[in-house]
Design a protein around this motif. Structure first.
Motif, short mmCIF file in Angstrom:
data_model
loop_
_atom_site.label_atom_id
_atom_site.label_comp_id
_atom_site.label_asym_id
_atom_site.label_seq_id
_atom_site.Cartn_x
_atom_site.Cartn_y
_atom_site.Cartn_z
N ASP A 81 0.86 -1.17 0.00
CA ASP A 81 0.00 0.00 0.00
C ASP A 81 0.91 1.23 0.00
N ARG A 108 0.28 4.27 0.30
CA ARG A 108 -0.10 5.35 1.20
C ARG A 108 0.63 5.28 2.53
N ASP A 109 0.84 4.04 3.01
CA ASP A 109 1.47 3.90 4.33
C ASP A 109 2.59 2.86 4.35
N GLY A 110 2.89 2.23 3.20
CA GLY A 110 3.96 1.25 3.14
C GLY A 110 3.59 -0.11 3.69
N ARG A 111 2.35 -0.31 4.06
CA ARG A 111 1.95 -1.61 4.62
C ARG A 111 2.05 -2.70 3.55
#
Length: 342
Positions: free
Chosen positions: A212, A214-217
């Motif tokens: 992801d 957006r947050d690096g998840r």
């Protein structure tokens, strides 16, 4: 004279043989493979249009609607990017130019790259190709998987992935121009449905992952050592391998749920993307020599075409070529007409 008891014994043996012949079961009948229906048998409202090509060889790269496409012609030592009769770009064939298109309601956006270096320029134009202008030449060496996600348009920006050493950079720039932002990812990645990137190691069996942006998840996607796993945020394609090729083609959710078999050893993907419109998988049935469509929502398979060459998909459209350069026709399916009928 034959003794009477011998005659009776012979008759008894003959009768027993007759009984045996009657009661022995015959070979089990072969299981019938259910016939695959035609597309319009499953979706009567499905709309397929034909776009005949005259003049120079033409390859559509995106459809703006079922009758208007943007694509490339090659003739007289010139490569042209066109929308209908409008010429957007005209370049010499030296350097093996390659165009990667993305369509949005606000703009037509493309990367104009050298197939040798993988670098080039990002351009934008109006939604019908009006007033093309360059946006940036800071593209890097672009990751290309012949996917509709090689170049994405989102929130007034264009995004793509570029190789940087042993890592990947997700690059974005405003369509109005300005500096290019870079988000590094360690390893080999490609863009999928925004805002996600997916592992892009080609022909590497085993687990995969989604990132992801957006947050690096990171979401790990399970895969066995005999499976090739390709993912979007909604669906993953699993090709189960054997020594001579693919044994089975499955689809599943990234968390491993809803796994289902699409087909056996004769079924293979028609192109790189897992599904189109987050729902439909386009496959080739090599055993029957047909192009087919699998619907993840209903589990139904339907035949698209018995004659096909190049097969592509972008947005809600799937298209394939029929015939040769002398009499080439592109047939275009608007998948939205299927969703309305399902």
């Amino acid at each position: 004279m034959i003794p009477r008891d011998c005659t009776l014994t012979g008759l008894a043996l003959a009768a027993l043989a007759a009984v045996v012949v009657v009661v022995l079961p015959g070979p089990a009948p072969e299981a019938e493979v259910p016939a695959v229906p035609a597309l319009t048998d499953v979706w009567p409202d499905a709309r397929i249009t034909a776009n005949a090509v005259t003049g120079a060889p033409y390859t559509p790269l995106a459809f703006l609607d079922s009758g208007i496409s943007a694509g490339v012609t090659r003739a007289n030592d010139v490569v042209r990017l066109v929308v209908g009769d409008r010429v957007l770009r005209e370049v010499p064939p030296s350097g093996s130019p390659r165009f990667v298109l993305a369509v949005s309601p606000e703009a037509l956006v493309w990367l104009e790259l050298s197939d040798i270096t993988g670098t080039g320029t990002l351009w934008r134009a109006g939604p019908r190709g009006e007033d093309p202008v360059p946006v940036t030449a800071d593209t890097g060496r672009v990751v290309l998987l012949d996917s509709q996600y090689d170049l994405v348009v989102h929130d007034g920006k264009a995004g793509w992935a570029a190789v940087r050493g042993d890592a990947t950079e997700v690059r974005t720039v405003a369509l109005s121009g300005g500096p290019v932002t870079r988000a590094p990812l360690p390893g080999e990645y490609a863009l999928t449905a925004w805002p996600f990137a997916t592992a892009a190691a080609v022909e590497q069996a085993g687990p995969s992952e989604l990132v992801d942006l957006r947050d690096g998840r990171v979401t790990k996607v399970d895969g066995q050592s005999v499976e090739l796993v390709d993912c979007t945020p909604s669906w993953c394609r699993v090709q189960v391998l054997r020594q001579s090729g693919t044994a089975r083609l499955d689809l599943m959710r990234p968390d491993g749920s809803e796994r289902r078999r699409v087909g056996g050893k004769g079924i293979r993907p028609a192109f790189g993307d897992v599904v189109v419109l987050d729902r439909y998988a386009v496959v080739v049935d090599d055993d029957r020599g047909v192009l087919a469509l699998y619907d993840t929502a209903t589990g139904r398979m339907a035949d698209l075409a018995a004659e096909f060459g190049t097969v592509l998909a972008r947005g809600p459209f799937v298209w394939w070529s029929e015939g040769g350069n002398e009499a080439l026709t592109w047939r275009v399916l608007d998948l939205r007409t299927l969703k309305a009928s399902a």
